[in-house]
Design a protein around this motif. Structure first.
Motif, PDB file in Angstrom:
ATOM      1  N   SER A 209       0.733  -1.106   0.084  1.00 24.51           N
ATOM      2  CA  SER A 209       0.026  -0.119  -0.169  1.00 24.51           C
ATOM      3  C   SER A 209       0.921   1.321   0.089  1.00 24.51           C
ATOM      4  O   SER A 209       2.092   1.229   0.620  1.00 24.51           O
ATOM      5  CB  SER A 209      -0.740   0.122   1.368  1.00 24.51           C
ATOM      6  N   VAL A 210       0.194   2.138  -0.496  1.00 22.37           N
ATOM      7  CA  VAL A 210       1.015   3.704  -0.450  1.00 22.37           C
ATOM      8  C   VAL A 210      -0.041   4.422   0.304  1.00 22.37           C
ATOM      9  O   VAL A 210      -1.042   4.614  -0.134  1.00 22.37           O
ATOM     10  CB  VAL A 210       1.446   4.357  -1.692  1.00 22.37           C
ATOM     11  N   HIS A 211       0.317   5.158   1.458  1.00 19.81           N
ATOM     12  CA  HIS A 211      -0.302   5.927   2.359  1.00 19.81           C
ATOM     13  C   HIS A 211       0.063   7.448   1.892  1.00 19.81           C
ATOM     14  O   HIS A 211       1.246   7.758   2.009  1.00 19.81           O
ATOM     15  CB  HIS A 211       0.003   5.687   3.871  1.00 19.81           C
ATOM     16  N   ILE A 212      -0.897   8.297   1.626  1.00 20.27           N
ATOM     17  CA  ILE A 212      -0.885   9.622   1.349  1.00 20.27           C
ATOM     18  C   ILE A 212      -1.189  10.369   2.523  1.00 20.27           C
ATOM     19  O   ILE A 212      -2.432  10.603   2.986  1.00 20.27           O
ATOM     20  CB  ILE A 212      -1.556  10.172   0.171  1.00 20.27           C
ATOM     21  N   ILE A 213      -0.178  11.110   3.186  1.00 19.60           N
ATOM     22  CA  ILE A 213      -0.436  11.698   4.589  1.00 19.60           C
ATOM     23  C   ILE A 213      -0.473  13.315   4.166  1.00 19.60           C
ATOM     24  O   ILE A 213       0.318  13.877   3.622  1.00 19.60           O
ATOM     25  CB  ILE A 213       0.776  11.401   5.380  1.00 19.60           C
ATOM     26  N   GLY A 214      -1.657  13.724   4.464  1.00 20.97           N
ATOM     27  CA  GLY A 214      -2.153  14.904   3.913  1.00 20.97           C
ATOM     28  C   GLY A 214      -2.915  15.009   2.815  1.00 20.97           C
ATOM     29  O   GLY A 214      -3.380  13.990   2.222  1.00 20.97           O
ATOM     30  N   PRO A 215      -3.217  16.390   2.354  1.00 24.26           N
ATOM     31  CA  PRO A 215      -4.189  16.306   1.031  1.00 24.26           C
ATOM     32  C   PRO A 215      -3.383  15.814  -0.033  1.00 24.26           C
ATOM     33  O   PRO A 215      -2.212  15.811  -0.083  1.00 24.26           O
ATOM     34  CB  PRO A 215      -4.221  17.769   0.897  1.00 24.26           C
ATOM     35  N   SER A 216      -4.419  14.827  -0.749  1.00 22.83           N
ATOM     36  CA  SER A 216      -3.503  14.576  -2.160  1.00 22.83           C
ATOM     37  C   SER A 216      -3.139  15.689  -2.998  1.00 22.83           C
ATOM     38  O   SER A 216      -3.509  16.775  -3.059  1.00 22.83           O
ATOM     39  CB  SER A 216      -4.697  13.959  -2.893  1.00 22.83           C
ATOM     40  N   PRO A 217      -1.979  15.511  -3.521  1.00 17.94           N
ATOM     41  CA  PRO A 217      -0.953  16.342  -4.334  1.00 17.94           C
ATOM     42  C   PRO A 217      -1.778  16.823  -5.553  1.00 17.94           C
ATOM     43  O   PRO A 217      -2.444  16.130  -6.241  1.00 17.94           O
ATOM     44  CB  PRO A 217       0.425  15.516  -4.690  1.00 17.94           C
ATOM     45  N   SER A 218      -1.568  18.324  -5.757  1.00 16.13           N
ATOM     46  CA  SER A 218      -2.110  18.853  -6.999  1.00 16.13           C
ATOM     47  C   SER A 218      -1.100  18.409  -8.333  1.00 16.13           C
ATOM     48  O   SER A 218       0.221  18.179  -7.884  1.00 16.13           O
ATOM     49  CB  SER A 218      -2.213  20.072  -6.815  1.00 16.13           C
ATOM     50  N   PRO A 219      -1.749  18.376  -9.465  1.00 20.80           N
ATOM     51  CA  PRO A 219      -0.548  18.064 -10.382  1.00 20.80           C
ATOM     52  C   PRO A 219       0.638  19.060 -10.704  1.00 20.80           C
ATOM     53  O   PRO A 219       0.547  20.207 -10.364  1.00 20.80           O
ATOM     54  CB  PRO A 219      -1.524  18.475 -11.529  1.00 20.80           C
ATOM     55  N   ASN A 220       2.096  18.247 -10.724  1.00 17.69           N
ATOM     56  CA  ASN A 220       2.915  18.862 -10.831  1.00 17.69           C
ATOM     57  C   ASN A 220       3.576  19.674  -9.338  1.00 17.69           C
ATOM     58  O   ASN A 220       4.321  20.171  -9.321  1.00 17.69           O
ATOM     59  CB  ASN A 220       3.161  20.026 -11.911  1.00 17.69           C
ATOM     60  N   SER A 221       2.601  19.238  -8.415  1.00 19.45           N
ATOM     61  CA  SER A 221       3.371  19.431  -7.237  1.00 19.45           C
ATOM     62  C   SER A 221       4.393  18.379  -6.353  1.00 19.45           C
ATOM     63  O   SER A 221       4.326  17.474  -7.194  1.00 19.45           O
ATOM     64  CB  SER A 221       2.246  19.657  -6.033  1.00 19.45           C
ATOM     65  N   ARG A 222       5.159  18.704  -5.537  1.00 21.83           N
ATOM     66  CA  ARG A 222       6.242  17.872  -4.993  1.00 21.83           C
ATOM     67  C   ARG A 222       5.860  16.822  -4.151  1.00 21.83           C
ATOM     68  O   ARG A 222       4.822  16.992  -3.401  1.00 21.83           O
ATOM     69  CB  ARG A 222       7.250  18.640  -4.307  1.00 21.83           C
ATOM     70  N   VAL A 223       6.372  15.742  -4.404  1.00 23.53           N
ATOM     71  CA  VAL A 223       6.017  14.495  -3.582  1.00 23.53           C
ATOM     72  C   VAL A 223       7.128  13.825  -3.093  1.00 23.53           C
ATOM     73  O   VAL A 223       7.971  13.443  -3.753  1.00 23.53           O
ATOM     74  CB  VAL A 223       5.224  13.356  -4.591  1.00 23.53           C
ATOM     75  N   LEU A 224       7.169  13.489  -1.757  1.00 25.90           N
ATOM     76  CA  LEU A 224       8.271  12.830  -1.100  1.00 25.90           C
ATOM     77  C   LEU A 224       7.698  11.259  -0.833  1.00 25.90           C
ATOM     78  O   LEU A 224       6.912  11.067  -0.066  1.00 25.90           O
ATOM     79  CB  LEU A 224       8.643  13.345   0.371  1.00 25.90           C
TER      80      LEU A 224
END
Length: 372
Positions: free
Chosen positions: A102-117
């Protein structure tokens, strides 16, 4: 993640006595350490809380695998993440991946072309991420990123069980990165990992340079590069450098613990039914990144790389050699930092247990902040 059940362990009388002695030793040594460092404050002291934590971790590491098995298992990575997010009122969403991960996204889902760690947690491939949320959320905040954490299958609790061995976690990490690349562009992706998670990150780097048939290909255009990779005290070799003995009295992690974890993680030999030998493991670039063929990481599709480790950890020599190798081969902007006196994955330990932040934490946060 694995649902495989293991038989209950019944300790012998001698093992019970040994476990009882260890508990007594923990109490006595923790108390004496607190008194000594609190009253006398020796020049080399890391502070009372840090010294006591080191004692606890060191003694716990000396318990045999059978003795450890009677200790209640900690919550899963997913349960730890859910508990943390509930406590801190943080939005959480989860995406199931192929292969029971599984991948857990902590916080709001990223907007297109925003940074992801994308964070790959450590724990010898055997322990869940019970103390990682403080460092992970801090790194994401510092780099202005949406945090994604991979919950991968943990290795089994016996050297003869098959479920959860290599290349399971590698395959799951590839699926996680492919998923993240559907959320944003490659240059806006940072991937970080500590210890076994650093090893898993090295697998992703290897797969980007030389696609391995054991996992799906990660399709990047010739002009595309991953934004950054941060290796925190990565396990990267089955040759076990000299620092395993030189730093054995400084680090809470020991060679015997590493060998124990690796016996659960390494694939089983098709002939003997036992884990493959270290010599055999060194022939696989995914298992032993440091001993990969020459120029293995040339033209790596990664803009920036950081390799950070402590001069007091047993992985010191291997981390240094791996970092220097990436400097020579990758063509990326590589930053290799030796943190004076720090133990294995010190920044994870400090943030997770509320200890004073040391050099490793400051170095990693500074690098993460440079993306903003």
């Amino acid at each position: 993640m694995s649902s495989e059940k293991y038989p209950a362990v019944k300790l012998t009388f001698g093992e019970k006595v040994g476990a009882a002695k260890a508990i007594v030793a923990i109490v006595l040594q923790a108390a004496s350490t607190a008194l000594y460092h609190g009253l006398f404050r020796p020049s080399a002291s890391r502070g009372v809380k840090k010294e006591v934590v080191m004692v606890l971790l060191t003694i716990f590491g000396k318990l045999s695998p059978r003795q450890k098995s009677i200790i209640p298992r900690p919550p899963s990575t997913g349960d730890s993440i859910r508990s943390y997010c509930k406590k801190h009122t943080i939005e959480l969403s989860t995406t199931e991946l192929p292969g029971n991960a599984s991948v857990h996204i902590i916080g709001p889902s990223p907007s297109p072309n925003s940074r992801v760690l994308l964070y790959l947690h450590g724990g010898g491939y055997h322990h869940p991420a019970t103390a990682h949320m403080p460092i992970c959320t801090l790194l994401a905040k510092t780099s202005n990123s949406t945090l994604c954490m991979l919950e991968y299958t943990l290795s089994p609790s016996s050297p003869t069980y098959t479920d959860g061995r290599f290349p399971t976690q590698f395959q799951q990490a590839v699926h996680a990165l492919k998923y993240v690349l559907t959320l944003t562009s490659p240059e806006n992706v940072i991937i970080a990992g500590d210890s076994a998670g650093g090893h898993l990150l090295a697998d992703l780097l290897s797969h980007l340079c030389h696609p391995d048939p054991r996992a799906p290909t990660i399709d990047l255009k010739p002009s595309e590069n991953i934004g950054g990779m941060c290796f925190i005290s990565p396990f990267c070799s089955f040759r076990y450098g000299e620092s395993y003995s030189r730093n054995s009295k400084k680090d809470f992690l020991s060679l015997s613990q590493v060998e124990e974890f690796n016996s659960y993680f390494k694939p089983l030999s098709s002939t003997s039914g036992h884990p493959i030998t270290n010599e055999e493991a060194r022939k696989d670039p995914l298992l032993s990144p440091l001993t990969a063929p020459p120029d293995w990481h040339s033209s790596a599709p990664v803009k920036r790389i950081q390799v950070v480790y402590g001069t007091g950890e047993i992985f010191e020599d291997d981390c240094k050699a791996f970092g220097e190798r990436l400097k020579r081969e990758s063509g990326s902007d590589v930053d290799v930092v030796a943190c004076e006196g720090d133990v294995h994955a010190a920044c994870v330990l400090e943030e997770g247990m509320g200890l004073e932040r040391g050099e490793m934490g400051r170095v990693v946060l500074r690098w993460m902040g440079s993306f903003v």
